[in-house]
Design a protein around this motif. Structure first.
Motif, mmCIF file in Angstrom:
data_model
loop_
_atom_site.group_PDB
_atom_site.id
_atom_site.type_symbol
_atom_site.label_atom_id
_atom_site.label_comp_id
_atom_site.label_asym_id
_atom_site.label_seq_id
_atom_site.Cartn_x
_atom_site.Cartn_y
_atom_site.Cartn_z
ATOM 1 N N ARG A 76 0.833 -1.217 0.000
ATOM 2 C CA ARG A 76 0.000 0.000 0.000
ATOM 3 C C ARG A 76 0.866 1.264 0.000
ATOM 4 O O ARG A 76 0.576 2.225 -0.722
ATOM 5 C CB ARG A 76 -0.941 0.002 1.209
ATOM 6 C CG ARG A 76 -2.096 -0.974 1.087
ATOM 7 C CD ARG A 76 -3.106 -0.813 2.212
ATOM 8 N NE ARG A 76 -2.546 -1.030 3.542
ATOM 9 C CZ ARG A 76 -2.405 -2.226 4.131
ATOM 10 N NH1 ARG A 76 -2.789 -3.320 3.495
ATOM 11 N NH2 ARG A 76 -1.891 -2.317 5.337
ATOM 12 N N LEU A 77 1.929 1.257 0.807
ATOM 13 C CA LEU A 77 2.829 2.417 0.857
ATOM 14 C C LEU A 77 3.488 2.660 -0.501
ATOM 15 O O LEU A 77 3.520 3.786 -0.991
ATOM 16 C CB LEU A 77 3.908 2.205 1.922
ATOM 17 C CG LEU A 77 3.500 2.411 3.362
ATOM 18 C CD1 LEU A 77 4.541 1.840 4.312
ATOM 19 C CD2 LEU A 77 3.298 3.893 3.639
ATOM 20 N N ARG A 82 4.004 5.569 -5.602
ATOM 21 C CA ARG A 82 4.008 5.519 -7.066
ATOM 22 C C ARG A 82 2.900 6.401 -7.627
ATOM 23 O O ARG A 82 3.129 7.162 -8.579
ATOM 24 C CB ARG A 82 3.831 4.084 -7.555
ATOM 25 C CG ARG A 82 5.066 3.221 -7.366
ATOM 26 C CD ARG A 82 4.854 1.803 -7.813
ATOM 27 N NE ARG A 82 4.560 1.750 -9.243
ATOM 28 C CZ ARG A 82 4.156 0.659 -9.865
ATOM 29 N NH1 ARG A 82 3.997 -0.480 -9.210
ATOM 30 N NH2 ARG A 82 3.906 0.681 -11.155
ATOM 31 N N ASP A 83 1.700 6.307 -7.045
ATOM 32 C CA ASP A 83 0.565 7.115 -7.511
ATOM 33 C C ASP A 83 0.855 8.613 -7.384
ATOM 34 O O ASP A 83 0.353 9.403 -8.192
ATOM 35 C CB ASP A 83 -0.711 6.773 -6.730
ATOM 36 C CG ASP A 83 -1.254 5.389 -7.057
ATOM 37 O OD1 ASP A 83 -0.785 4.769 -8.048
ATOM 38 O OD2 ASP A 83 -2.138 4.922 -6.301
ATOM 39 N N ARG A 84 1.638 8.979 -6.400
ATOM 40 C CA ARG A 84 1.969 10.393 -6.187
ATOM 41 C C ARG A 84 3.184 10.837 -6.989
ATOM 42 O O ARG A 84 3.621 11.982 -6.900
ATOM 43 C CB ARG A 84 2.204 10.642 -4.695
ATOM 44 C CG ARG A 84 0.902 10.495 -3.919
ATOM 45 C CD ARG A 84 1.071 10.392 -2.435
ATOM 46 N NE ARG A 84 1.860 11.451 -1.869
ATOM 47 C CZ ARG A 84 2.433 11.374 -0.676
ATOM 48 N NH1 ARG A 84 2.310 10.290 0.056
ATOM 49 N NH2 ARG A 84 3.144 12.387 -0.212
ATOM 50 N N GLY A 85 3.741 9.919 -7.768
ATOM 51 C CA GLY A 85 4.866 10.264 -8.637
ATOM 52 C C GLY A 85 6.192 10.371 -7.912
ATOM 53 O O GLY A 85 7.104 11.042 -8.398
ATOM 54 N N ALA A 106 10.998 14.028 -8.346
ATOM 55 C CA ALA A 106 10.238 14.598 -7.223
ATOM 56 C C ALA A 106 10.533 13.831 -5.932
ATOM 57 O O ALA A 106 10.697 14.436 -4.862
ATOM 58 C CB ALA A 106 8.741 14.566 -7.521
ATOM 59 N N GLY A 107 10.620 12.515 -6.022
ATOM 60 C CA GLY A 107 10.945 11.699 -4.859
ATOM 61 C C GLY A 107 12.339 11.996 -4.340
ATOM 62 O O GLY A 107 12.571 12.075 -3.128
ATOM 63 N N ARG A 108 13.286 12.182 -5.260
ATOM 64 C CA ARG A 108 14.664 12.504 -4.878
ATOM 65 C C ARG A 108 14.735 13.865 -4.188
ATOM 66 O O ARG A 108 15.439 14.031 -3.195
ATOM 67 C CB ARG A 108 15.559 12.476 -6.125
ATOM 68 C CG ARG A 108 16.965 12.080 -5.847
ATOM 69 C CD ARG A 108 17.838 11.865 -7.080
ATOM 70 N NE ARG A 108 17.254 11.889 -8.403
ATOM 71 C CZ ARG A 108 16.690 10.837 -9.015
ATOM 72 N NH1 ARG A 108 16.621 9.686 -8.411
ATOM 73 N NH2 ARG A 108 16.196 10.953 -10.224
ATOM 74 N N THR A 109 13.969 14.826 -4.693
ATOM 75 C CA THR A 109 13.948 16.156 -4.082
ATOM 76 C C THR A 109 13.425 16.086 -2.650
ATOM 77 O O THR A 109 14.015 16.663 -1.732
ATOM 78 C CB THR A 109 13.076 17.120 -4.924
ATOM 79 O OG1 THR A 109 13.660 17.232 -6.226
ATOM 80 C CG2 THR A 109 12.970 18.486 -4.285
#
Length: 150
Positions: A76-77, A82-85, A106-109
């Motif tokens: 779920r996490l 993934r859904d949030r990009g 975006a995840g890296r930021t």
């Protein structure tokens, strides 16, 4: 005072209780940073992002093995991230049933921001410690971890 079994056990209990208390304080301050920050990130979100930031291309199974967390909770996490990009999934070239995960830009930021904030909490925690004291503390904690791993 001579060391008796009761004194040693009490001392061990005190050490473990203190470690627990310190980790609770660290997590509490990290939670406050996450809650008050610009990103809608939970503590577990930050842990998952941190894992894939340190292990790009790892699988969800790798994360489950590393964390010891429930696979359904992790699924779920990961799906939410993934859904949030924030996480990107790529099919494994050698086994299409596996999906390799890594951070998006975006995840890296977000992960970089979280890492900087965690470093500030860490620096606060060891403020006033000399380099030798920091090294000694790290050495003792690694020994404690090694004892528990054995």
């Amino acid at each position: 005072m001579p060391h008796t079994i009761d004194n040693v056990n009490q001392s061990t209990d005190d050490v473990l209780d203190l470690i627990h208390t310190v980790m609770h304080q660290v997590r509490s301050q990290q939670y406050r940073i996450l809650r008050d920050g610009p990103h809608d990130i939970t503590h577990m979100d930050s842990r998952v992002l941190g894992y894939f930031g340190r292990h790009p291309g790892a699988t969800q199974s790798d994360l489950a093995a590393f964390s010891g967390r429930d696979k359904a909770q992790l699924a779920r996490l990961v799906k939410g991230l993934r859904d949030r990009g924030l996480l990107r999934a790529t099919p494994d070239e050698t086994d299409r049933r596996n999906v390799r995960l890594d951070l998006t830009e975006a995840g890296r930021t977000i992960q970089d921001t979280l890492r900087q904030q965690a470093a500030l909490v860490g620096e606060k925690a060891v403020a006033g410690f000399s380099e030798d004291e920091r090294a000694q503390l790290a050495l003792l904690l690694r020994r404690l971890q090694s004892n528990l791993d054995a």
